[in-house]
Design a protein around this motif. Structure first.
Motif: not given
Length: 286
Positions: A202-206, A74-79, A278-286, A66-69
């Protein structure tokens, strides 16, 4: 292209083998005594997978991962970029399907859309397995997929292959083997640490983008001991119990939407471009 990272501690011939196991074990309309027998003889790859999972998913391991991820560093990516990245998790040795990971995601989301569910529900279907990119960052299968369960308290008999917990070092910590362990009665699932994997990640990402119902689906869709067997109610709040109904609504699509007919990505892409925007900016953090 296949990646060497997924071969680490990889008793499953491919990631879909776990999905196939789930489909058979938790088939709708079957009572507990009608389940097929899933033992080490009948499903050796899955049994070995759970042997590793139950041995190494300790409380300390979960906290470290959990601390690691969960810092999302891990960078910015779109869906679409995340889904294309996941596409590298294709095992050429699987003779049963030539569907890409994106096509599997679309099968789930399109089944949800066909039934007229809200757009956020459709989106949840597409993104729910994107956390499997953990394999592409070197995490072993047993640390990415598998039924999830709380750590830091006693294991439920309803967890699949419970006998394999005999090798988990936490079994020798008397605090971790009490009913409540490190937790308080009805403390709420938000305060409970589950075994590490693609659900929690994925819960944390979203968490800043999706509604609460979706986040429950994402975080707990593999928590079968709870939402299929009713285990761990003593740790849940009343709100958790209510929200797990959404997980059960989602689980039907997660388990039974797969087929061999390829979705037409070219035709569907404009709909999903609009949905993602509708739900996300151009890129989100992973």
């Amino acid at each position: 292209m296949p990646t060497t990272a997924v071969t680490t501690n990889a008793p499953l011939k491919d990631m879909d083998e776990w999905d196939d196991f789930l489909t058979g074990r938790y088939q709708e309309g079957k009572s507990e005594d009608q389940f097929r027998q899933y033992d080490a003889t009948a499903t050796p790859g899955v049994a070995e997978f759970y042997r590793l999972n139950h041995q190494y998913q300790t409380y300390d391991y979960v906290m470290a991962k959990e601390k690691e991820y969960f810092g999302l560093n891990k960078g910015m990516k779109n869906i679409w970029e995340a889904a294309e990245f996941l596409n590298t998790l294709v095992d050429d040795s699987d003779p049963d399907t030539d569907l890409t990971q994106i096509e599997h995601l679309l099968q789930t989301s399109e089944a949800i859309r066909k039934d007229g569910h809200p757009r956020w529900f459709v989106l949840t279907g597409f993104i729910h397995d994107l956390g499997k990119v953990l394999c592409l960052w070197g995490e072993p299968q047993w640390g990415v997929v598998g039924d999830t369960f709380p750590v830091g308290c006693a294991y439920s008999k309803d967890i699949v292959f419970p006998e394999y917990f005999a090798a988990n070092p936490d079994l020798h910590n008397p605090v971790y083997q009490t009913k409540y362990g490190i937790y308080q009665p009805n403390c709420g699932l938000e305060n409970v640490h589950l075994s590490f994997g693609h659900d929690g990640y994925i819960g944390e990402v979203m968490k800043n983008y999706m509604p609460e119902e979706s986040l429950y689906m994402l975080r707990y869709h593999s928590f079968y001991a709870a939402h299929r067997h009713g285990a761990y109610r003593h740790l849940m709040s009343d709100h958790d119990v209510e929200m797990l109904e959404w997980v059960n609504k989602f689980n039907v699509y997660d388990l039974y939407s797969k087929g061999h007919t390829k979705p037409n990505l070219k035709e569907l892409k404009p709909y999903y471009d609009d949905l993602f925007a509708e739900f996300f900016p151009e890129k989100i953090a992973w």
